[in-house]
Design a protein around this motif. Structure first.
Motif, PDB file in Angstrom:
ATOM      1  N   SER A   1       0.823  -1.207   0.000  1.00  0.00           N
ATOM      2  CA  SER A   1       0.000   0.000   0.000  1.00  0.00           C
ATOM      3  C   SER A   1       0.855   1.254   0.000  1.00  0.00           C
ATOM      4  O   SER A   1       1.933   1.278   0.577  1.00  0.00           O
ATOM      5  CB  SER A   1      -0.898   0.010   1.242  1.00  0.00           C
ATOM      6  N   ILE A   2       0.336   2.280  -0.645  1.00  0.00           N
ATOM      7  CA  ILE A   2       0.934   3.611  -0.644  1.00  0.00           C
ATOM      8  C   ILE A   2      -0.218   4.607  -0.672  1.00  0.00           C
ATOM      9  O   ILE A   2      -1.278   4.328  -1.249  1.00  0.00           O
ATOM     10  CB  ILE A   2       1.890   3.831  -1.858  1.00  0.00           C
ATOM     11  N   CYS A   3      -0.021   5.740  -0.048  1.00  0.00           N
ATOM     12  CA  CYS A   3      -1.043   6.779  -0.055  1.00  0.00           C
ATOM     13  C   CYS A   3      -0.516   7.955  -0.870  1.00  0.00           C
ATOM     14  O   CYS A   3       0.509   8.542  -0.521  1.00  0.00           O
ATOM     15  CB  CYS A   3      -1.342   7.189   1.382  1.00  0.00           C
ATOM     16  N   VAL A   4      -1.185   8.270  -1.980  1.00  0.00           N
ATOM     17  CA  VAL A   4      -0.790   9.354  -2.880  1.00  0.00           C
ATOM     18  C   VAL A   4      -1.879  10.417  -2.856  1.00  0.00           C
ATOM     19  O   VAL A   4      -3.023  10.135  -3.219  1.00  0.00           O
ATOM     20  CB  VAL A   4      -0.588   8.829  -4.322  1.00  0.00           C
ATOM     21  N   ASN A   5      -1.536  11.622  -2.395  1.00  0.00           N
ATOM     22  CA  ASN A   5      -2.524  12.698  -2.243  1.00  0.00           C
ATOM     23  C   ASN A   5      -3.741  12.227  -1.447  1.00  0.00           C
ATOM     24  O   ASN A   5      -4.873  12.608  -1.728  1.00  0.00           O
ATOM     25  CB  ASN A   5      -2.970  13.255  -3.600  1.00  0.00           C
ATOM     26  N   GLY A   6      -3.480  11.357  -0.456  1.00  0.00           N
ATOM     27  CA  GLY A   6      -4.549  10.870   0.400  1.00  0.00           C
ATOM     28  C   GLY A   6      -5.300   9.676  -0.135  1.00  0.00           C
ATOM     29  O   GLY A   6      -6.227   9.187   0.510  1.00  0.00           O
ATOM     30  N   ILE A   7      -4.917   9.163  -1.302  1.00  0.00           N
ATOM     31  CA  ILE A   7      -5.622   8.046  -1.940  1.00  0.00           C
ATOM     32  C   ILE A   7      -4.882   6.746  -1.646  1.00  0.00           C
ATOM     33  O   ILE A   7      -3.691   6.607  -1.946  1.00  0.00           O
ATOM     34  CB  ILE A   7      -5.688   8.237  -3.468  1.00  0.00           C
ATOM     35  N   SER A   8      -5.584   5.780  -1.073  1.00  0.00           N
ATOM     36  CA  SER A   8      -5.002   4.460  -0.824  1.00  0.00           C
ATOM     37  C   SER A   8      -4.864   3.729  -2.156  1.00  0.00           C
ATOM     38  O   SER A   8      -5.850   3.480  -2.844  1.00  0.00           O
ATOM     39  CB  SER A   8      -5.912   3.655   0.115  1.00  0.00           C
ATOM     40  N   LEU A   9      -3.615   3.399  -2.518  1.00  0.00           N
ATOM     41  CA  LEU A   9      -3.347   2.731  -3.791  1.00  0.00           C
ATOM     42  C   LEU A   9      -2.437   1.529  -3.575  1.00  0.00           C
ATOM     43  O   LEU A   9      -1.736   1.446  -2.563  1.00  0.00           O
ATOM     44  CB  LEU A   9      -2.685   3.709  -4.770  1.00  0.00           C
ATOM     45  N   THR A  10      -2.440   0.634  -4.550  1.00  0.00           N
ATOM     46  CA  THR A  10      -1.570  -0.534  -4.525  1.00  0.00           C
ATOM     47  C   THR A  10      -0.395  -0.303  -5.456  1.00  0.00           C
ATOM     48  O   THR A  10      -0.578   0.109  -6.604  1.00  0.00           O
ATOM     49  CB  THR A  10      -2.349  -1.795  -4.972  1.00  0.00           C
ATOM     50  N   VAL A  11       0.800  -0.582  -4.968  1.00  0.00           N
ATOM     51  CA  VAL A  11       2.018  -0.428  -5.763  1.00  0.00           C
ATOM     52  C   VAL A  11       2.063  -1.526  -6.816  1.00  0.00           C
ATOM     53  O   VAL A  11       1.913  -2.709  -6.510  1.00  0.00           O
ATOM     54  CB  VAL A  11       3.272  -0.494  -4.861  1.00  0.00           C
ATOM     55  N   VAL A  12       2.274  -1.132  -8.077  1.00  0.00           N
ATOM     56  CA  VAL A  12       2.376  -2.092  -9.178  1.00  0.00           C
ATOM     57  C   VAL A  12       3.834  -2.477  -9.404  1.00  0.00           C
ATOM     58  O   VAL A  12       4.164  -3.643  -9.484  1.00  0.00           O
ATOM     59  CB  VAL A  12       1.760  -1.507 -10.476  1.00  0.00           C
ATOM     60  N   ASN A  13       4.689  -1.489  -9.536  1.00  0.00           N
ATOM     61  CA  ASN A  13       6.126  -1.713  -9.708  1.00  0.00           C
ATOM     62  C   ASN A  13       6.855  -0.913  -8.641  1.00  0.00           C
ATOM     63  O   ASN A  13       6.536   0.249  -8.409  1.00  0.00           O
ATOM     64  CB  ASN A  13       6.599  -1.250 -11.091  1.00  0.00           C
ATOM     65  N   SER A  14       7.839  -1.543  -8.009  1.00  0.00           N
ATOM     66  CA  SER A  14       8.573  -0.887  -6.941  1.00  0.00           C
ATOM     67  C   SER A  14      10.065  -0.903  -7.258  1.00  0.00           C
ATOM     68  O   SER A  14      10.619  -1.939  -7.634  1.00  0.00           O
ATOM     69  CB  SER A  14       8.323  -1.620  -5.619  1.00  0.00           C
ATOM     70  N   HIS A  15      10.705   0.262  -7.112  1.00  0.00           N
ATOM     71  CA  HIS A  15      12.150   0.388  -7.320  1.00  0.00           C
ATOM     72  C   HIS A  15      12.729   1.141  -6.127  1.00  0.00           C
ATOM     73  O   HIS A  15      11.999   1.581  -5.237  1.00  0.00           O
ATOM     74  CB  HIS A  15      12.428   1.108  -8.638  1.00  0.00           C
ATOM     75  N   ALA A  16      14.034   1.312  -6.104  1.00  0.00           N
ATOM     76  CA  ALA A  16      14.710   1.916  -4.952  1.00  0.00           C
ATOM     77  C   ALA A  16      14.190   3.312  -4.625  1.00  0.00           C
ATOM     78  O   ALA A  16      14.078   3.684  -3.465  1.00  0.00           O
ATOM     79  CB  ALA A  16      16.216   1.959  -5.195  1.00  0.00           C
ATOM     80  N   ASN A  17      13.870   4.119  -5.627  1.00  0.00           N
ATOM     81  CA  ASN A  17      13.398   5.478  -5.362  1.00  0.00           C
ATOM     82  C   ASN A  17      12.180   5.853  -6.210  1.00  0.00           C
ATOM     83  O   ASN A  17      11.888   7.022  -6.400  1.00  0.00           O
ATOM     84  CB  ASN A  17      14.519   6.491  -5.599  1.00  0.00           C
ATOM     85  N   SER A  18      11.477   4.858  -6.714  1.00  0.00           N
ATOM     86  CA  SER A  18      10.285   5.142  -7.506  1.00  0.00           C
ATOM     87  C   SER A  18       9.320   3.962  -7.432  1.00  0.00           C
ATOM     88  O   SER A  18       9.686   2.860  -7.016  1.00  0.00           O
ATOM     89  CB  SER A  18      10.651   5.431  -8.965  1.00  0.00           C
ATOM     90  N   PHE A  19       8.097   4.226  -7.840  1.00  0.00           N
ATOM     91  CA  PHE A  19       7.082   3.176  -7.885  1.00  0.00           C
ATOM     92  C   PHE A  19       6.012   3.585  -8.890  1.00  0.00           C
ATOM     93  O   PHE A  19       5.910   4.749  -9.266  1.00  0.00           O
ATOM     94  CB  PHE A  19       6.447   2.954  -6.502  1.00  0.00           C
ATOM     95  N   SER A  20       5.223   2.614  -9.304  1.00  0.00           N
ATOM     96  CA  SER A  20       4.101   2.867 -10.203  1.00  0.00           C
ATOM     97  C   SER A  20       2.819   2.373  -9.554  1.00  0.00           C
ATOM     98  O   SER A  20       2.837   1.432  -8.750  1.00  0.00           O
ATOM     99  CB  SER A  20       4.292   2.149 -11.538  1.00  0.00           C
ATOM    100  N   VAL A  21       1.721   3.026  -9.909  1.00  0.00           N
ATOM    101  CA  VAL A  21       0.399   2.609  -9.462  1.00  0.00           C
ATOM    102  C   VAL A  21      -0.527   2.584 -10.677  1.00  0.00           C
ATOM    103  O   VAL A  21      -0.361   3.375 -11.604  1.00  0.00           O
ATOM    104  CB  VAL A  21      -0.175   3.554  -8.377  1.00  0.00           C
ATOM    105  N   ALA A  22      -1.478   1.666 -10.659  1.00  0.00           N
ATOM    106  CA  ALA A  22      -2.479   1.581 -11.723  1.00  0.00           C
ATOM    107  C   ALA A  22      -3.791   2.129 -11.169  1.00  0.00           C
ATOM    108  O   ALA A  22      -4.171   1.827 -10.035  1.00  0.00           O
ATOM    109  CB  ALA A  22      -2.648   0.143 -12.181  1.00  0.00           C
ATOM    110  N   ILE A  23      -4.459   2.933 -11.958  1.00  0.00           N
ATOM    111  CA  ILE A  23      -5.653   3.652 -11.512  1.00  0.00           C
ATOM    112  C   ILE A  23      -6.881   3.187 -12.292  1.00  0.00           C
ATOM    113  O   ILE A  23      -6.873   3.187 -13.530  1.00  0.00           O
ATOM    114  CB  ILE A  23      -5.466   5.173 -11.713  1.00  0.00           C
TER     115      ILE A  23
END
Length: 194
Positions: free
Chosen positions: A136-158
């Motif tokens: 889980s990650i919260c982006v601008n208050g939105i609970s989202l699931t991490v799709v791809n995770s890297h050392a200093n970045s991640f992606s989410v699908a909306i």
């Protein structure tokens, strides 16, 4: 405590600087239901309602909050994600969110897929925050699931509902967003550093 499930979008109607603080006036569908001293997440930042008017509420962001979030970039007319605090007898639809933003991130990529959208965000990993795929990650208050995770970045699908009912549809490459990392992940990462 919050869940990261956005209740409604508000609109910034006024911004007043007061010394190092910023008084933010928001018009929203839930403003008339709020009470003075109530906690409400604004783009994932827990702020206290300090004044109410017809369909409007006012919150104050102090200098500390402004320096660690994207609230200092707000402009009149901007949409803001709103969520009232969690009720203890309700379902936890998102994940446990404190409303304490850890840091900001920058959108580095945006792809429109066939019926969904993928955003990639880059953040400063020096503070020890981490993401994990399917976490889980919260982006601008939105609970989202991490799709791809890297050392200093991640992606989410909306999904379309989230895209249409939050301010993510305004986020583009270069936009800053507020991040709150998963509380359990933060404790585990801190313990691993010892």
């Amino acid at each position: 405590m919050f869940t990261g499930i956005i209740e409604t979008l508000g609109k910034i109607t006024d911004l007043q600087q007061e010394k190092g603080n910023l008084n933010i006036t928001v018009e929203s569908a839930i403003s008339h239901e709020l009470k003075i001293d109530q906690s409400v997440a604004h783009n994932g930042v827990c702020l206290t309602v300090v004044a109410l008017a017809d369909g409007l509420h006012v919150v104050t962001a102090i200098e500390e909050t402004l320096s660690k979030t994207n609230l200092s970039q707000l402009k009149v007319g901007d949409p803001v994600n709103l969520e009232r605090c969690m009720q203890m007898n309700a379902r936890l639809d998102g994940h446990i969110v404190q409303g304490h933003v850890d840091q900001v991130a920058v959108c580095t990529a945006f792809k429109e897929l066939d019926g969904s959208w993928e955003y990639t965000f880059e953040y400063d990993a020096a503070s020890g925050n981490v993401t994990v795929e399917k976490g889980s990650i919260c982006v601008n208050g939105i609970s989202l699931t991490v799709v791809n995770s890297h050392a200093n970045s991640f992606s989410v699908a909306i999904i379309p509902y989230t895209f249409e009912h939050t301010n993510l549809h305004n986020v583009q490459v270069g936009s800053q967003v507020n991040l709150e990392f998963d509380i359990i992940g933060k404790y585990v990462a801190r313990l691993m550093q010892r």
